[in-house]
Design a protein around this motif. Sequence first.
Motif, PDB file in Angstrom:
ATOM      1  N   SER A  84       1.021  -1.469  -0.184  1.00  0.00           N
ATOM      2  CA  SER A  84       0.023  -0.344   0.326  1.00  0.00           C
ATOM      3  C   SER A  84       0.921   1.292  -0.307  1.00  0.00           C
ATOM      4  O   SER A  84       1.764   1.464   0.532  1.00  0.00           O
ATOM      5  N   PRO A  85       0.184   1.644  -0.025  1.00  0.00           N
ATOM      6  CA  PRO A  85       1.249   3.506  -0.628  1.00  0.00           C
ATOM      7  C   PRO A  85       1.036   4.733   0.559  1.00  0.00           C
ATOM      8  O   PRO A  85       1.988   5.279   0.988  1.00  0.00           O
ATOM      9  N   HIS A  86      -0.238   4.075   1.500  1.00  0.00           N
ATOM     10  CA  HIS A  86      -0.244   5.033   2.906  1.00  0.00           C
ATOM     11  C   HIS A  86       0.187   4.729   4.073  1.00  0.00           C
ATOM     12  O   HIS A  86       0.969   3.270   4.034  1.00  0.00           O
ATOM     13  N   GLU A  87       1.258   5.316   4.896  1.00  0.00           N
ATOM     14  CA  GLU A  87       1.611   4.696   6.036  1.00  0.00           C
ATOM     15  C   GLU A  87       0.480   4.477   7.216  1.00  0.00           C
ATOM     16  O   GLU A  87       0.583   4.225   8.112  1.00  0.00           O
ATOM     17  N   LEU A  88      -0.528   5.698   6.959  1.00  0.00           N
ATOM     18  CA  LEU A  88      -1.982   5.356   7.999  1.00  0.00           C
ATOM     19  C   LEU A  88      -2.588   4.446   7.285  1.00  0.00           C
ATOM     20  O   LEU A  88      -2.980   4.148   6.522  1.00  0.00           O
ATOM     21  N   CYS A  89      -3.674   3.688   8.601  1.00  0.00           N
ATOM     22  CA  CYS A  89      -4.800   2.402   7.982  1.00  0.00           C
ATOM     23  C   CYS A  89      -5.253   3.147   7.583  1.00  0.00           C
ATOM     24  O   CYS A  89      -5.863   4.568   7.635  1.00  0.00           O
ATOM     25  N   ALA A  90      -6.757   2.105   7.401  1.00  0.00           N
ATOM     26  CA  ALA A  90      -8.202   2.977   7.049  1.00  0.00           C
ATOM     27  C   ALA A  90      -8.549   3.522   7.572  1.00  0.00           C
ATOM     28  O   ALA A  90      -9.291   4.121   8.028  1.00  0.00           O
ATOM     29  N   SER A  91      -8.637   3.572   9.171  1.00  0.00           N
ATOM     30  CA  SER A  91      -9.283   4.157  10.055  1.00  0.00           C
ATOM     31  C   SER A  91      -8.288   5.251  10.195  1.00  0.00           C
ATOM     32  O   SER A  91      -9.226   6.777  10.402  1.00  0.00           O
ATOM     33  N   CYS A  92      -7.054   5.851  10.892  1.00  0.00           N
ATOM     34  CA  CYS A  92      -6.251   6.368  11.406  1.00  0.00           C
ATOM     35  C   CYS A  92      -6.385   7.994   9.318  1.00  0.00           C
ATOM     36  O   CYS A  92      -6.041   8.695   9.593  1.00  0.00           O
ATOM     37  N   ARG A  93      -6.470   7.240   8.744  1.00  0.00           N
ATOM     38  CA  ARG A  93      -6.623   8.045   7.384  1.00  0.00           C
ATOM     39  C   ARG A  93      -7.864   8.966   7.446  1.00  0.00           C
ATOM     40  O   ARG A  93      -7.916  10.101   6.730  1.00  0.00           O
ATOM     41  N   LEU A  94      -9.064   8.483   7.980  1.00  0.00           N
ATOM     42  CA  LEU A  94      -9.933   9.476   8.101  1.00  0.00           C
ATOM     43  C   LEU A  94      -9.506  10.638   9.468  1.00  0.00           C
ATOM     44  O   LEU A  94     -10.687  11.441   8.904  1.00  0.00           O
ATOM     45  N   THR A  95      -8.755  10.361  10.653  1.00  0.00           N
ATOM     46  CA  THR A  95      -8.302  11.464  11.205  1.00  0.00           C
ATOM     47  C   THR A  95      -7.281  12.832  10.475  1.00  0.00           C
ATOM     48  O   THR A  95      -6.574  12.385  10.036  1.00  0.00           O
ATOM     49  N   ARG A  96      -8.302  13.957   9.906  1.00  0.00           N
ATOM     50  CA  ARG A  96      -7.450  14.978   9.879  1.00  0.00           C
ATOM     51  C   ARG A  96      -6.984  15.698  11.140  1.00  0.00           C
ATOM     52  O   ARG A  96      -6.020  16.640  10.224  1.00  0.00           O
ATOM     53  N   VAL A  97      -7.285  15.948  12.321  1.00  0.00           N
ATOM     54  CA  VAL A  97      -6.711  17.329  13.017  1.00  0.00           C
ATOM     55  C   VAL A  97      -6.985  16.275  14.200  1.00  0.00           C
ATOM     56  O   VAL A  97      -7.770  15.743  15.320  1.00  0.00           O
ATOM     57  N   ILE A  98      -5.786  16.035  15.577  1.00  0.00           N
ATOM     58  CA  ILE A  98      -5.779  16.077  16.692  1.00  0.00           C
ATOM     59  C   ILE A  98      -5.331  17.323  17.332  1.00  0.00           C
ATOM     60  O   ILE A  98      -4.908  18.165  17.046  1.00  0.00           O
ATOM     61  N   PRO A  99      -5.444  16.502  18.481  1.00  0.00           N
ATOM     62  CA  PRO A  99      -4.643  17.937  19.670  1.00  0.00           C
ATOM     63  C   PRO A  99      -3.918  18.026  19.968  1.00  0.00           C
ATOM     64  O   PRO A  99      -3.292  16.484  19.456  1.00  0.00           O
ATOM     65  N   SER A 100      -3.390  18.867  20.847  1.00  0.00           N
ATOM     66  CA  SER A 100      -1.732  19.115  20.706  1.00  0.00           C
ATOM     67  C   SER A 100      -1.483  17.500  21.747  1.00  0.00           C
ATOM     68  O   SER A 100      -1.966  17.582  22.783  1.00  0.00           O
ATOM     69  N   LEU A 101      -0.497  17.344  21.349  1.00  0.00           N
ATOM     70  CA  LEU A 101       0.273  16.244  21.988  1.00  0.00           C
ATOM     71  C   LEU A 101       1.053  16.790  23.366  1.00  0.00           C
ATOM     72  O   LEU A 101       1.542  16.176  24.227  1.00  0.00           O
ATOM     73  N   GLU A 102       1.009  17.915  23.286  1.00  0.00           N
ATOM     74  CA  GLU A 102       2.434  18.990  24.146  1.00  0.00           C
ATOM     75  C   GLU A 102       1.313  18.918  25.295  1.00  0.00           C
ATOM     76  O   GLU A 102       2.345  19.471  25.908  1.00  0.00           O
ATOM     77  N   ASP A 103       0.441  19.321  24.900  1.00  0.00           N
ATOM     78  CA  ASP A 103      -0.520  19.303  26.220  1.00  0.00           C
ATOM     79  C   ASP A 103      -1.149  18.309  27.279  1.00  0.00           C
ATOM     80  O   ASP A 103      -1.900  17.128  26.782  1.00  0.00           O
ATOM     81  N   GLY A 104      -1.082  17.884  28.395  1.00  0.00           N
ATOM     82  CA  GLY A 104      -1.838  17.647  29.363  1.00  0.00           C
ATOM     83  C   GLY A 104      -1.391  16.219  29.155  1.00  0.00           C
ATOM     84  O   GLY A 104      -0.686  15.466  28.359  1.00  0.00           O
ATOM     85  N   ASN A 105      -2.766  15.605  29.242  1.00  0.00           N
ATOM     86  CA  ASN A 105      -2.992  14.531  29.416  1.00  0.00           C
ATOM     87  C   ASN A 105      -3.627  13.889  27.864  1.00  0.00           C
ATOM     88  O   ASN A 105      -4.356  13.123  27.222  1.00  0.00           O
ATOM     89  N   ASN A 106      -3.674  15.018  26.881  1.00  0.00           N
ATOM     90  CA  ASN A 106      -4.010  14.491  25.242  1.00  0.00           C
ATOM     91  C   ASN A 106      -3.492  13.429  24.732  1.00  0.00           C
ATOM     92  O   ASN A 106      -4.778  13.065  24.447  1.00  0.00           O
ATOM     93  N   ARG A 107      -2.816  12.713  24.603  1.00  0.00           N
ATOM     94  CA  ARG A 107      -2.307  11.245  24.399  1.00  0.00           C
ATOM     95  C   ARG A 107      -3.039  10.629  24.476  1.00  0.00           C
ATOM     96  O   ARG A 107      -3.720   9.540  23.511  1.00  0.00           O
ATOM     97  N   VAL A 108      -3.032  10.400  25.835  1.00  0.00           N
ATOM     98  CA  VAL A 108      -4.340   9.368  25.853  1.00  0.00           C
ATOM     99  C   VAL A 108      -5.492   9.253  25.647  1.00  0.00           C
ATOM    100  O   VAL A 108      -6.687   9.291  25.266  1.00  0.00           O
TER     101      VAL A 108
END
Length: 358
Positions: A84-108
Amino acid sequence: MKTFHCDNCGKQVFFENTVCGNCGWMLGYQPELQAITSFSPIEEDGAAPQRWRSARPEHRGRAFRQCVNYWRENVCNWMVDAQSPHELCASCRLTRVIPSLEDGNNRVLWSRLETAKRRLLHSLWTLRLQPVPKTEDEEAGLAFEFLQDMPHGERVLTGHADGVITINAAEADPAYREKAREQMAEPYRTLLGHFRHESGHYYFDRLVAQSAWLDGFRALFGDEREDYGASLQRHYENGPPEQWEERFVSAYASSHPWEDWAETWAHYLHMFDTLETAYACGVQLRPRNADEQKLVIRASPAATDSFDELAGEWFALTYVLNSLNRSIGMPDSYPFTLSTPVLDKLRFVHEVVGGQVQ
């Protein structure tokens, strides 16, 4: 949700697992199979393994990669074909914005959001409603944006617009969500429920609007051309109409036909996924008293054309779920009452999903 087993040792594993707790083989979800598969590394010049071999005989000779959000971020467990030419899976390709991972508990919070989204997608795949990423189809595609409230800024509102589902990342915090549930006097509020509800708005545009289903929709849910903003303002100022339970699955469903559809759609997915789990686990009810409700789920809900059959199974299953919860001092796991008009709306959703044009 189906049940899954390790291909290497046969022990039960779960949808979110990345490693078999019994034999230690790596696990990955393959959406095209709707299955958790076991993988062994393909050695590549002594380097850390980046390609994996499936334990399934039908995949002999094929290589797979972990989604980049699997091996690098540890927030995913889906696999990608090595070609596949995609690095992201079929699920993650649907997400285009995530919260800042530098802030608090955002990774969780991000991890919880992705987990709930993948459960939604599993149901949509099962119902043959796989969404196309907006990057591939700007007009009809789907995208997710996980945003956070900013200090002294405008609050992020969870919602849907033009194929973009926005979820306030704080909804992945159980304390925040429970506070919001109490403030809004809701009997039920879950992260997965938000995804199901907002997907309902997306699929209204895809399946109902400008289709042969629209007249039937208006007969049951009302005219969606009613001013949406004014309807919501009236709902928040005055609350739901008296005896709303006789016609709506929730108080919020009474605010506008679009919200009635989205709430009913979410409820249908709630029923579908729970019944699929009960079927996969072989749940049956054989009460000692012959007059009490019995339950034998003879087929997956995906293979059941009859909505009445699904509804009958649902009433029996929720009866015992609520009874078990009360036995351990917990609130009802299913705090809803389905009136005849609500059942008619759920039947309509079932027919739309099945493509049974009237």
